[in-house]
Each structure stands twice: as C-alpha cells, then as structure tokens.
Design a protein around this motif. Sequence first.
Motif, short mmCIF file in Angstrom:
data_model
loop_
_atom_site.label_atom_id
_atom_site.label_comp_id
_atom_site.label_asym_id
_atom_site.label_seq_id
_atom_site.Cartn_x
_atom_site.Cartn_y
_atom_site.Cartn_z
N ALA A 1 -41.92 -40.24 66.32
CA ALA A 1 -43.08 -41.07 65.97
C ALA A 1 -44.18 -40.23 65.33
O ALA A 1 -45.18 -40.79 64.88
N ARG A 2 -43.98 -38.91 65.29
CA ARG A 2 -44.94 -38.00 64.69
C ARG A 2 -44.36 -37.42 63.41
O ARG A 2 -43.14 -37.32 63.26
N PRO A 3 -45.19 -36.98 62.48
CA PRO A 3 -44.68 -36.40 61.24
C PRO A 3 -43.96 -35.08 61.50
O PRO A 3 -44.27 -34.37 62.47
N ALA A 4 -42.98 -34.77 60.66
CA ALA A 4 -42.26 -33.51 60.79
C ALA A 4 -43.25 -32.35 60.69
O ALA A 4 -44.20 -32.39 59.90
N GLY A 5 -43.01 -31.33 61.51
CA GLY A 5 -43.90 -30.18 61.49
C GLY A 5 -44.32 -29.78 62.90
O GLY A 5 -43.66 -30.15 63.88
N PRO A 6 -45.43 -29.05 63.03
CA PRO A 6 -45.84 -28.51 64.32
C PRO A 6 -46.05 -29.56 65.40
O PRO A 6 -45.71 -29.33 66.57
N HIS A 7 -46.62 -30.72 65.05
CA HIS A 7 -46.87 -31.75 66.06
C HIS A 7 -45.55 -32.26 66.66
O HIS A 7 -45.43 -32.44 67.87
N ARG A 8 -44.56 -32.48 65.80
CA ARG A 8 -43.26 -32.94 66.29
C ARG A 8 -42.59 -31.86 67.14
O ARG A 8 -42.02 -32.15 68.20
N GLU A 9 -42.65 -30.62 66.69
CA GLU A 9 -42.01 -29.53 67.43
C GLU A 9 -42.64 -29.34 68.81
O GLU A 9 -41.95 -29.00 69.77
N ARG A 10 -43.95 -29.57 68.89
CA ARG A 10 -44.61 -29.45 70.18
C ARG A 10 -44.06 -30.47 71.18
O ARG A 10 -43.85 -30.16 72.36
N VAL A 11 -43.77 -31.65 70.70
CA VAL A 11 -43.19 -32.68 71.57
C VAL A 11 -41.77 -32.30 71.96
O VAL A 11 -41.38 -32.40 73.13
N LEU A 12 -40.96 -31.86 71.00
CA LEU A 12 -39.57 -31.50 71.29
C LEU A 12 -39.47 -30.33 72.25
O LEU A 12 -38.54 -30.26 73.06
N ALA A 13 -40.44 -29.41 72.19
CA ALA A 13 -40.43 -28.27 73.11
C ALA A 13 -40.64 -28.69 74.55
O ALA A 13 -40.37 -27.93 75.48
N ALA A 14 -41.10 -29.94 74.74
CA ALA A 14 -41.30 -30.44 76.10
C ALA A 14 -39.97 -30.75 76.80
O ALA A 14 -39.94 -30.85 78.03
N TYR A 15 -38.89 -30.91 76.02
CA TYR A 15 -37.60 -31.28 76.63
C TYR A 15 -37.09 -30.19 77.57
O TYR A 15 -36.83 -30.48 78.76
N PRO A 16 -36.92 -28.92 77.13
CA PRO A 16 -36.46 -27.92 78.10
C PRO A 16 -37.44 -27.70 79.24
O PRO A 16 -37.02 -27.40 80.37
N LYS A 17 -38.72 -27.86 78.97
CA LYS A 17 -39.71 -27.71 80.05
C LYS A 17 -39.53 -28.81 81.09
O LYS A 17 -39.61 -28.56 82.30
#
Length: 427
Positions: free
Chosen positions: A338-354
């Motif tokens: 739901a976020r544009p590709a780039g740092p904002h999206r990656e920040r959300v995806l990094a939440a998965y392993p956490k």
Amino acid sequence: MSRQSIDDDADVIVVGAGPAGATTAYHLARTGLDVLLLEKTAFPREKVCGDGLTPRAVTQLVKMGIDTSPEAGWLHNHGLRIYGGGMRLELPWPDLAEHPTNGLVRKRTDFDELLARQAQKAGARLHERTAVTGPVVDEHTGRIAGVTAKPHGAETETTYRAPLVIAADGNSSRLSVAVGRQRREDRPMGVAVRTYFTSPRHDDDWLESWLELWDGKPNQSNLLPGYGWVFGMGDGTSNVGLGLLNTSSGFKSADYRGLLKAWLSGMPEEWGFVEDNQVGPVRGAALPMGFNRQPHYSAGLLLVGDAGGMVNPFNGEGIAYAMESGELAADVIAQALARPAGPHRERVLAAYPKALKARYGGYYTLGRLFVKAIGNPQVMKIATRHGLPRPLLMRFTIKLLANLTDPRGGDAHDRIINAMCKLTPAA
C-alpha cells in the motif's frame, strides 16, 4: 485486480502450495492483491506427516473459513495420550481463550488441497504442475523481481514477475538456496518416518505419543531423543510413525525404518500394526526447526513455514507455524504494497522477521535448549521416569511443548511460560 506495474504478472508470487503457501495466498487474496500461487505437483498429492493438528492449527483453519466439523470429514481429538516410564496418561488440550479445546486429524493428501482450493476461492491464481526453476534478480538493484518456472509439458521456461516473492517451498527451499540463504547448521533438525495400518484403533479420539524410543531392547541400549505416535485417521487406518532429533550421537547412522519396525513389534497384537495390515510404504521427511534458515526477509524474498525453519523444536509440529507465518507475512505484505516502492515499503517489510522473532524467538530458543538436553539419554530417562507420575507437572509440560498458552492473563502455568519466553533472547 491490483497490479503494481503493467510489466508485473502479479502483485505477489507464492512458490509452493503447501499449508504455508496456501495460507499466505489466501490471506493476501482476501486483501484484494493479485496473487500467483505456483505448485510443482498436482493435487491431490502425498506429503509425509503425522496428520495430527493441535488447537493452534485449528485456529488457523477457522480463520480461513474452513468447515472443520466431523460431517466435513475431520476427526476431532481431545488431547494427548502419553506412554512412558511404564505409565499411561491422558492430558486434555488446555481450555484457552486463544485456541479451541480440540485438535483434528486429516490426511495430507486431502488437507493440502483443501487449503489450496480455499486460496483459489479467495481469488489466488493457482498454477499446478509448474516447477519453479530459479529466481529472477534485478541486475541493477539485486532484488528478486520474480521467478522462472517450467509448466508441465512446456519445452521452455516461463518468467513470472512480481515486486515480492514468497518462498514456501519446504525444507529444501531451493529458491532460498539459489539466493544464498543456506540452512543453519547450529539449529536442530529432526527426521520423521511414518506409514499407515488398517487397525481397529482408527477412530481413536486422542493423539497418542510414546516417549521412549530405544536403539535396541530397553535397559540394554540408549534411549533416543524423540517420540513415536499413533494417530487414528477415522477411515479404517492409523498413522503410525516416529520422529528423532539430530542431538543424539547415533542420529546419522540410525536405521529409522528398522527402528520403527522394532518399536511396533512390541505393540499389542490386537492393534494390527503388522506387515500384513500395512497400507503403503514407510516414508520419511526432514523437520527444519527453530528458525534454521534466515533472514526471513531480504531483497524482495520472504520465507514462510518450513522454508524458514519454523518447525517447533519441542514437539516437531510444523503445520500450525506454517499457517501462522503465512498469515503474518500476508498482513505485512498488504501494508507494504500500500506504500510506494522504496524506503517506506522496505521499512514495513523489515517488520516481518522482527514480528516472527517477537512471536516465536524466545520460545524457539528454549526449544533448542530442550533439544540439546534430551540428546543425553540419562536426561531423557529421568524426564520420562520422574515427570510422568506428576500430573500437575505434565499439564504444565503439555502447555509448554505444544505452545498452548493464553498470551494475556491465563493461569499460573501460562504466566510462567509466557515470562520464560519473553525473558529468553531470540536468535
């Protein structure tokens, strides 16, 4: 249908339509994302498993809207019947707000297809007999941008593109290995073997666990780290098998099929666990435990279920964690896309392993310590001989081994286990 780019074939590609992949695809499709689910075989298909589901897995089935009634072909069970130390003990599943009080039994040939078809009903596009051959990597960013696959009967490979790919391709996870995510050798691994027998015990409504496996005759040999099981299937057969851990000195040289045969030779004759009643061959499979492949997210690829080594070290259960990790991955991905590709999206995806480590990390660390301890035959012998005669201790143990506690409140056992998991560092 959503589509991140006109050049993409889907929003998300899920590789493998077992419990992890099908559950991920279901929850993703429910959010309106375009999901491509690739399965190398055709349903129905065989998988090596005990076929028994704890209340954790039942919770996931309910979330997927699957009818788990006896009329729909499910055999319900009340809890665990445990044999060991000369004792027989029945321990009902705990009464929790978080999970139901029953487990289930269903053959994997049927179970996996039910989940995959449910994902289809939710909108996922399932391609059976489509073997993924490797990742597509963006040469500029190093991110996975899709996969190559060979549909059955095709002479050439097909390329499928998506901004995110899910590896749900099991213990070997060739997709993960292809991008350098190897199995961690410092994590426990189990091996399970099982077969079926026609038996009068086919409609037993308890999951049965035998805690003493010997590498020869009792009192003349070593007690092995593992357990045997007997699960009635409700169809005239029983699933009978055993699982062993790699923490014993004889793990690599063990004759698992021979051990199964020797163990069954001591069963009561009237149960029917003899060669003449055997249905199908003895099959085996590896059990990847305790986060034995990481990172669970990096560069466009998420790992779910066995691909990420999510089997419970305490009891060898994998299906519940496959489904739970699939639901968790889907939640994170829906927010990320739901976020544009780039740092904002990656920040959300990094939440998965956490999130995985927050949910399971401390518990799996405890499990690894447990596995290491019972690798010593003396520890295993003391645990079975002195633990089983104490019902209060065993009720605590079933909650710990099956990871069945209420996360908020609960009884004293719940609070102790939850505190132990919270205070134990995740790794």
